[in-house]
Write an enzyme that holds these catalytic residues in place. Structure first.
Site, PDB file in Angstrom:
ATOM      1  N   HIS A 250      -0.858   1.380   1.798  1.00 19.80           N
ATOM      2  CA  HIS A 250      -1.631   1.916   0.674  1.00 19.80           C
ATOM      3  C   HIS A 250      -0.773   2.209  -0.540  1.00 19.80           C
ATOM      4  O   HIS A 250       0.270   2.837  -0.436  1.00 19.80           O
ATOM      5  CB  HIS A 250      -2.448   3.155   1.045  1.00 19.80           C
ATOM      6  CG  HIS A 250      -1.730   4.190   1.842  1.00 19.80           C
ATOM      7  ND1 HIS A 250      -2.283   5.405   2.121  1.00 19.80           N
ATOM      8  CD2 HIS A 250      -0.518   4.199   2.430  1.00 19.80           C
ATOM      9  CE1 HIS A 250      -1.458   6.108   2.838  1.00 19.80           C
ATOM     10  NE2 HIS A 250      -0.390   5.408   3.039  1.00 19.80           N
ATOM     11  N   GLY A 251      -1.234   1.734  -1.681  1.00 18.56           N
ATOM     12  CA  GLY A 251      -0.542   2.012  -2.933  1.00 18.56           C
ATOM     13  C   GLY A 251       0.641   1.102  -3.198  1.00 18.56           C
ATOM     14  O   GLY A 251       1.339   1.268  -4.202  1.00 18.56           O
TER      15      GLY A 251
END
Lengths: 341, 341, 341
Positions: free
Chosen positions: A238-239
């Site tokens: 994520h990210g």
């Protein structure tokens, strides 16, 4: 099978013919297996002897070589070969289903021109699909997803709510895009889910392999940069931001909030830990474990990963450890003897 | 976007406000990106300097720091941040499909109250689904599967016959639960399938990431303990028991008949061989290869995995092997010279 | 539950009974958990002491041991156990759906006798399915795919256009077979897709685990040899040939154009680079990195992989590197002192 003259191929790829300009080519094949009516290529100089013995009708080369095959001399034979394969065989043709009455398309979804939406595909509220897209059976397009033009989403791929997909993107079968990131706040021994409010963005010309997993962002977005290609079973945390034009070979894993520059090549099963920066044009060997920032242009290998030339020698020497240990012990004895004298 | 006052947030997370108690908060963001109307958090002390420079309207902290943002002082800022994100953004809202007429539900299956069963989901004979479950499109619920209350099964996840799922369990897209374990009896050079008569059990509050594979047991059951969270593409072998409240990061692989205690954290791409016992509160680093039993409370790394402090130094020294080898040779020569004297 | 007499089981597996020939057996269980009415087995001699203490009603053994259980002496107890499990429990029974009216079968597709085609399965133009096949829900069978007799394709597995599947093949859930190989020609910094015109071939008696990815060939075909079994999440690159009767444990990755002989066993998470030849009856340990050709009959381990006996010692010695380094430094000092004298 449709045929092309060697001249048509040479014109298409931009090359010079050496040999019989009248021959017909039916299909493309590897250097070892190519025979009558087939074209192949030479890009790695170590295979020059095989070109000499090839049974291929024609071969794409960077410079004239010794061979019985007709040669097309061209600047980048592998690229030319790709062009020849497209000319002779084309890309996959997609079934013409139109918007199948067996698909489920929300009233509020917008579907562009000339799309094929196969049976059992589902397109949720406010999703937008561009023109000329192929949405295969079993595909899930979540609410508010945006997909550009000329995309192909293969069977049973899943794109979660709100994610964004550019133009000419390919998502292979059973891939997951935009599922929740692995984010939990641990409190008194229990793990509490943090809503993952970021999305996943696939920029133009990205390809996502089968069974890949691209997490949505916790707060920031996960981004796969323009033209980057991910092999099967790649996992992106994520990210994480993957720069443009990277190649991530099957089974690569990149943890959350990492950043990769442009034109990186990451070998199979390699892992990159979270929250680090990998520069531009970095090459990471298969199975490497990248645990620190990596400067532009580096080539690294090993677990932990180190500079490749150094690393190749160092990891190969692990094998000599029993011998080194024996030598150390014998030296200790020798020295003890010398001291006794 | 709905707003909350800083006071509402402080009350919700149980913290003390330092600064203007009247400000409004719209959303949550990271320390680096947060701006006007946004709240962020500080849990790692090394980011104190960034809090000083943050543009965030508010920050959750464990103790007062130097910053222009309004502070909420609270015992566990990361947990409080999770609470704030839930308050401000909520968890994902699920489409209200009811039991879709395009889903297939066996007559003998039992569906609880307030479930959404999406188009193209299939629920086989004698399956039981509790109340308030979300069964997304393309999900396969095999015969005799039992699922508790408040579960979410995302698109195209597959739960094989007879498996059991507790309450509040989340299974992300394209995950496979309860497929046959890798069990074959080899006889005269051929591999014969052993019926896998155990099941897979996901206890309460488990989360299974996208494209995970949880084998059913050969004879005993495979168990994922209460509150354990598995990242994407984790693989669990047949008959393996994962204790409660473990975190298994994406791409972890655990072979059959292994046992993990409670509150273990297993890093990305790490592997654990079959038939071993990993104690309670064990931490395994990314890419580690665990090949022996591990005592409670250990932190281990490397392939093969060893105690972390020792291991960190040891694996870092691989890089010096060429140098050590050179030194060994030069010492051998020195000693030969000394002996000659 | 149906019961068998111990005599029926002994006759079925071809063994001699030691003890009461009249007892009834209900089910199979592990050595540790088996109790009244249950049969277990002993194949690893190190568990002889546990057989002495087992509560099982009966045990399959290679030679008489000390135990209270009734013994069946048979040449290959593990194989006999497999036979007993099949006799007592049978293989999975498949739902009798016939060709569901909720499935989509192209007019030009040919379906054999006695097939079950579940709801939401899709079978495209000119696909051929043999007799007695189970095609579960959400399965995608692409155009021109050929599938033999007695195959089981579990939910949401995807088989791309033109691929060929033999008889008695099992494909577990969410597996992808025949998706595009990872083949791109890079030109002026952009990666151009090479049409993948080869196919993937699964020969007779192959099993493909859940969420596996088997790429189609670029020009040559990808082949999984007769009787080979692939665990979950195995990845096979384009044009790779796996010989017959291999066992590939979950999470193995084999890059493109590699060749494996027959009866190879590849451990979990191991990786094999492309374009190399692995001989017959080769054993590769878990997490190994195979980067060179491997001769017949080898057992190898480590990253990079080396001969196992040597490798086991060598990799175990990494742990001693800090100590070796210290010793080297102390020897250097000793020698310097000796030279000073």
């Amino acid at each position: 099978m449709p045929q092309k003259t060697i001249q048509e191929i040479a014109d298409h790829v931009g090359g010079q013919i050496i040999g019989d300009t009248a021959i017909q080519i039916e299909s493309a094949a590897t250097l070892d297996s190519a025979g009558a009516g087939q074209i192949t290529f030479l890009s790695n100089p170590k295979y020059v002897p095989r070109v000499k013995e090839t049974q291929a009708a024609a071969v794409l080369v960077a410079q004239e070589v010794e061979t019985n095959a007709v040669q097309i001399v061209t600047v980048d034979p592998y690229y030319a070969f790709m062009q020849a394969v497209v000319l002779l065989h084309g890309h996959r043709e997609h079934p013409e289903t139109g918007i199948s009455s067996l698909a489920t398309v929300a009233d509020s979804a917008k579907i562009g021109q000339d799309c094929n939406i196969h049976p059992y595909a589902i397109i949720h509220d406010n999703a937008v699909i561009g023109d000329n897209c192929q949405i295969y059976s079993g595909v899930f397009i979540g609410p508010n997803v945006k997909i550009g033009n000329d995309c192909i989403i293969y069977p049973n791929a899943v794109i979660y709510d709100g994610c964004q997909v550019g133009d000419r993107v390919i998502v292979q079968s059973n891939a997951s895009v935009g599922q929740d990131g692995f984010g939990f706040a641990t409190h008194k021994g229990e793990h509490h889910k943090i809503p993952q409010i970021g999305i996943a963005i696939l920029e133009d010309d990205v390809e996502i392999g089968s069974n890949c997993v691209i997490e949505r962002g916790t707060l920031d977005n996960t981004i796969i940069g323009k033209g980057s290609k991910l092999g099967d079973q790649v996992a992106i945390g994520h990210g994480t931001k993957i720069g443009p034009h990277c190649l991530l070979v099957p089974k690569v894993g990149i943890a959350g909030s990492a950043e990769l520059g442009h034109h990186c090549v990451i070998g199979g099963q390699a892992g990159i830990v979270g929250h680090i920066k990998v520069g531009n044009m970095v090459t990471v060997a298969a199975q490497a474990a990248v645990i620190n920032d990596v400067p532009d242009g580096s080539t690294i290998l090993g677990a932990p990963a180190i500079e490749a030339n150094k690393g190749k020698r160092a990891y190969a020497l692990i094998e000599t450890l029993p011998d080194m240990r024996k030598k150390l012990r014998s030296l200790e004895k020798e020295i003890a003897k010398l001291k006794d004298k």
